[in-house]
Motif scaffolding. Structure first.
Motif, PDB file in Angstrom:
ATOM      1  N   VAL A 291       0.818  -1.210   0.000  1.00 50.19           N
ATOM      2  CA  VAL A 291       0.000   0.000   0.000  1.00 50.19           C
ATOM      3  C   VAL A 291       0.850   1.257   0.000  1.00 50.19           C
ATOM      4  CG1 VAL A 291      -1.686   1.314   1.348  1.00 50.19           C
ATOM      5  CG2 VAL A 291      -1.951  -1.146   1.070  1.00 50.19           C
ATOM      6  N   SER A 292       1.973   1.251   0.736  1.00 48.04           N
ATOM      7  CA  SER A 292       2.714   2.505   0.892  1.00 48.04           C
ATOM      8  C   SER A 292       4.189   2.381   0.569  1.00 48.04           C
ATOM      9  CB  SER A 292       2.542   3.027   2.324  1.00 48.04           C
ATOM     10  OG  SER A 292       2.987   2.049   3.252  1.00 48.04           O
ATOM     11  N   ASN A 293       4.904   1.558   1.323  1.00 48.21           N
ATOM     12  CA  ASN A 293       6.368   1.604   1.295  1.00 48.21           C
ATOM     13  C   ASN A 293       6.982   1.203  -0.041  1.00 48.21           C
ATOM     14  OD1 ASN A 293       6.073   2.286   3.949  1.00 48.21           O
ATOM     15  ND2 ASN A 293       6.637   0.295   4.752  1.00 48.21           N
ATOM     16  N   GLU A 294       6.492   0.114  -0.658  1.00 44.61           N
ATOM     17  CA  GLU A 294       7.165  -0.444  -1.828  1.00 44.61           C
ATOM     18  C   GLU A 294       6.259  -0.478  -3.056  1.00 44.61           C
ATOM     19  OE1 GLU A 294       9.011  -4.154  -1.013  1.00 44.61           O
ATOM     20  OE2 GLU A 294       9.922  -3.494   0.861  1.00 44.61           O
ATOM     21  N   ARG A 295       5.309   0.422  -3.107  1.00 44.80           N
ATOM     22  CA  ARG A 295       4.364   0.417  -4.227  1.00 44.80           C
ATOM     23  C   ARG A 295       5.075   0.681  -5.556  1.00 44.80           C
ATOM     24  NH1 ARG A 295      -1.539   3.201  -3.892  1.00 44.80           N
ATOM     25  NH2 ARG A 295      -2.282   2.717  -5.979  1.00 44.80           N
ATOM     26  N   GLU A 296       5.965   1.653  -5.574  1.00 47.85           N
ATOM     27  CA  GLU A 296       6.686   1.981  -6.805  1.00 47.85           C
ATOM     28  C   GLU A 296       7.616   0.842  -7.209  1.00 47.85           C
ATOM     29  OE1 GLU A 296       7.257   4.296 -10.052  1.00 47.85           O
ATOM     30  OE2 GLU A 296       5.881   4.684  -8.382  1.00 47.85           O
ATOM     31  N   ILE A 297       8.210   0.181  -6.214  1.00 47.47           N
ATOM     32  CA  ILE A 297       9.095  -0.951  -6.519  1.00 47.47           C
ATOM     33  C   ILE A 297       8.308  -2.088  -7.158  1.00 47.47           C
ATOM     34  CG2 ILE A 297      10.633  -2.670  -5.505  1.00 47.47           C
ATOM     35  CD1 ILE A 297      11.314  -0.661  -3.335  1.00 47.47           C
ATOM     36  N   VAL A 298       7.099  -2.327  -6.650  1.00 43.84           N
ATOM     37  CA  VAL A 298       6.240  -3.380  -7.207  1.00 43.84           C
ATOM     38  C   VAL A 298       5.934  -3.096  -8.668  1.00 43.84           C
ATOM     39  CG1 VAL A 298       3.934  -4.398  -7.093  1.00 43.84           C
ATOM     40  CG2 VAL A 298       5.233  -4.048  -4.999  1.00 43.84           C
ATOM     41  N   MET A 299       5.579  -1.838  -8.968  1.00 46.74           N
ATOM     42  CA  MET A 299       5.206  -1.495 -10.338  1.00 46.74           C
ATOM     43  C   MET A 299       6.401  -1.619 -11.300  1.00 46.74           C
ATOM     44  SD  MET A 299       2.227  -1.323  -9.711  1.00 46.74           S
ATOM     45  CE  MET A 299       1.952  -1.395 -11.471  1.00 46.74           C
ATOM     46  N   LYS A 300       7.587  -1.247 -10.837  1.00 48.20           N
ATOM     47  CA  LYS A 300       8.768  -1.389 -11.686  1.00 48.20           C
ATOM     48  C   LYS A 300       9.059  -2.858 -11.979  1.00 48.20           C
ATOM     49  CE  LYS A 300      11.128   2.893 -10.386  1.00 48.20           C
ATOM     50  NZ  LYS A 300      12.320   3.493  -9.729  1.00 48.20           N
ATOM     51  N   ALA A 301       8.916  -3.710 -10.959  1.00 46.64           N
ATOM     52  CA  ALA A 301       9.155  -5.138 -11.155  1.00 46.64           C
ATOM     53  C   ALA A 301       8.133  -5.746 -12.105  1.00 46.64           C
ATOM     54  CB  ALA A 301       9.131  -5.852  -9.808  1.00 46.64           C
ATOM     55  N   VAL A 302       6.862  -5.356 -11.944  1.00 50.72           N
ATOM     56  CA  VAL A 302       5.809  -5.875 -12.826  1.00 50.72           C
ATOM     57  C   VAL A 302       6.051  -5.438 -14.267  1.00 50.72           C
ATOM     58  CG1 VAL A 302       3.350  -5.717 -13.365  1.00 50.72           C
ATOM     59  CG2 VAL A 302       4.082  -6.047 -11.007  1.00 50.72           C
ATOM     60  N   ARG A 303       6.374  -4.167 -14.430  1.00 50.03           N
ATOM     61  CA  ARG A 303       6.613  -3.658 -15.787  1.00 50.03           C
ATOM     62  C   ARG A 303       7.784  -4.377 -16.453  1.00 50.03           C
ATOM     63  NH1 ARG A 303       7.685   2.681 -17.500  1.00 50.03           N
ATOM     64  NH2 ARG A 303       8.153   2.250 -19.694  1.00 50.03           N
ATOM     65  N   LYS A 304       8.848  -4.645 -15.684  1.00 47.09           N
ATOM     66  CA  LYS A 304      10.013  -5.335 -16.254  1.00 47.09           C
ATOM     67  C   LYS A 304       9.644  -6.739 -16.724  1.00 47.09           C
ATOM     68  CE  LYS A 304      14.827  -6.441 -15.162  1.00 47.09           C
ATOM     69  NZ  LYS A 304      15.877  -6.383 -14.119  1.00 47.09           N
ATOM     70  N   LYS A 305       8.845  -7.456 -15.938  1.00 45.09           N
ATOM     71  CA  LYS A 305       8.442  -8.810 -16.316  1.00 45.09           C
ATOM     72  C   LYS A 305       7.502  -8.800 -17.512  1.00 45.09           C
ATOM     73  CE  LYS A 305       8.961 -10.718 -11.667  1.00 45.09           C
ATOM     74  NZ  LYS A 305       8.264 -11.308 -10.497  1.00 45.09           N
ATOM     75  N   VAL A 306       6.593  -7.823 -17.546  1.00 42.01           N
ATOM     76  CA  VAL A 306       5.623  -7.760 -18.638  1.00 42.01           C
ATOM     77  C   VAL A 306       6.308  -7.360 -19.942  1.00 42.01           C
ATOM     78  CG1 VAL A 306       3.568  -6.560 -19.456  1.00 42.01           C
ATOM     79  CG2 VAL A 306       3.706  -7.270 -17.080  1.00 42.01           C
TER      80      VAL A 306
END
Length: 300
Positions: free
Chosen positions: A137-152
C-alpha cells in the motif's frame, strides 16, 4: 456502339484495378502488405503507396498510437500475510513491431489486450505474495510497479508490443481485514512516535544536565571571585583602619566605644547595668580612665 460500350467497360475495369493498386497510409497507422498470406512489406511512413491488385496483394492496417487498458474490473490478490487485496490498475501499450504483432495475435487488439492482462496479473500476483499489506500500500508500491513492468515487457516484446506504463489505480483492503490492518499500522506509527519522544526526552535531559553543570561552575567561579575581591577589600580596609587608629590609640578606643553606645542603645531602650562599669568609662571621663578605689577613699 458496341465499341463504345466495350471501351467504357475497359476504362471502368482499369479504374477499378488502378484504385485497388493505390492505398493511403495514415500517420497514425502501420500498413502491412500481404501476398497470398505472406508479409511482403511493412509501411510506417504516411502518404500514398502502390501495390499489386487483389488477390495478388492485400493491405492490413494497425494502430501505432498508445492504447490504454483501463476497463478492468478490480481483481483479488493475496499478500505474504494471506490477506486479500482488491487491485484496480491500468496499462498503456503500443505496437512497435507490426510483423510480430500480426503473427502473434493476427492483428487483433482485443486478443493482444487479453494476453497482456494475463501476463500482468501473473506478475502482480508474484510480487504481492512476496510483500505485506503495508509494503504494497505505501512503502514499496513503486518498486512493485517497476518489477511488474520489467516482467511484462519481456513477454510483451514477443508480441511486438512496448509497455509504456503500468499503474495501480487503487488498492483496497477487504472490509473484514481493513480494521485489523489499520490498527497494526497505527501501532507501528505509535511505536515510532514513542521512540522519537524517548530520544527527544533523553536529549533534553542531557542538555539540561549539561546546562546545570555549567551553571554551577559559573556560580562557583563567580562566588570564588567575589570572595577573593571581598577578602582583598576587607584586608585593605583593616589595614587602613589599623594605620589610621594606630596613630592615636586613645581616639580609637573612644571611637569604638561610641559605636558600641550607638549599637546597644536605641530610642526608647532601657539599659540596666552598673554605671561604674568599664562600658561607661568615656561618659564619666573623656580620657576613658576609671577611678581607682584609693582615689575614692582619699576624696572622702
Amino acid at each position: 456502339m458496341n465499341r463504345i460500350i466495350a471501351l467504357v467497360i475497359t476504362i471502368f475495369i482499369m479504374m477499378l484495378v488502378g484504385s485497388s493498386m493505390i492505398f493511403i497510409v495514415d500517420q497514425r497507422k502501420y500498413a502491412i502488405v500481404f501476398s497470398f498470406g505472406e508479409v511482403k512489406k511493412i509501411i510506417s511512413a504516411p502518404g500514398l503507396h502502390l501495390k499489386a491488385p487483389p488477390p495478388f496483394q492485400n493491405v492490413v492496417y494497425m494502430d501505432k498510437r498508445i492504447q490504454t487498458i483501463d476497463n478492468l474490473e478490480a481483481d483479488r490478490y493475496i499478500t505474504s500475510e494471506k490477506k486479500n487485496l482488491l487491485v484496480d490498475l491500468f496499462v498503456k501499450w503500443r505496437i512497435i513491431d507490426p510483423r510480430k504483432f500480426y503473427i502473434s495475435v493476427r492483428s487483433d487488439a482485443s486478443l493482444a489486450q487479453d494476453r497482456l492482462i494475463q501476463v500482468i496479473c501473473a506478475a502482480l500476483n508474484e510480487e504481492f505474495t512476496k510483500r505485506t499489506v503495508s509494503e504494497v500500500v505505501s512503502n514499496e508500491r513503486e518498486i512493485v510497479m517497476k518489477a511488474v513492468r520489467k516482467k511484462v515487457e519481456r513477454d510483451a516484446s514477443n508480441l511486438g508490443i512496448d509497455i509504456v506504463d503500468v499503474r495501480l489505480r487503487r488498492v483496497d483492503l477487504l472490509e473484514n481485514i481493513s480494521e485489523s490492518v489499520y490498527q497494526r499500522m497505527k501501532a507501528e506509527r505509535q511505536q515510532v512516535a514513542n521512540k522519537q519522544r524517548s530520544t527527544g526526552a533523553a536529549e533534553a535531559e542531557r542538555i539540561r544536565a549539561d546546562a546545570d553543570k555549567q551553571r554551577e561552575v559559573v556560580i562557583a567561579n563567580a562566588y570564588k571571585k567575589a570572595q577573593e575581591i571581598k577578602g582583598n577589600g576587607d584586608a585593605k580596609a583593616a589595614a587602613i583602619y589599623a594605620n589610621a587608629f594606630g596613630r592615636d590609640p586613645k581616639f580609637y578606643a573612644f571611637y569604638k566605644s561610641l559605636e558600641a553606645y550607638r549599637r546597644s542603645m536605641g530610642k526608647g531602650d532601657i539599659v540596666i547595668t552598673d554605671p561604674n562599669s568599664e562600658f561607661f568609662r568615656f561618659m564619666k571621663n573623656p580620657a576613658g580612665l576609671l577611678a581607682t578605689p584609693t582615689s575614692k577613699r582619699s576624696k572622702h
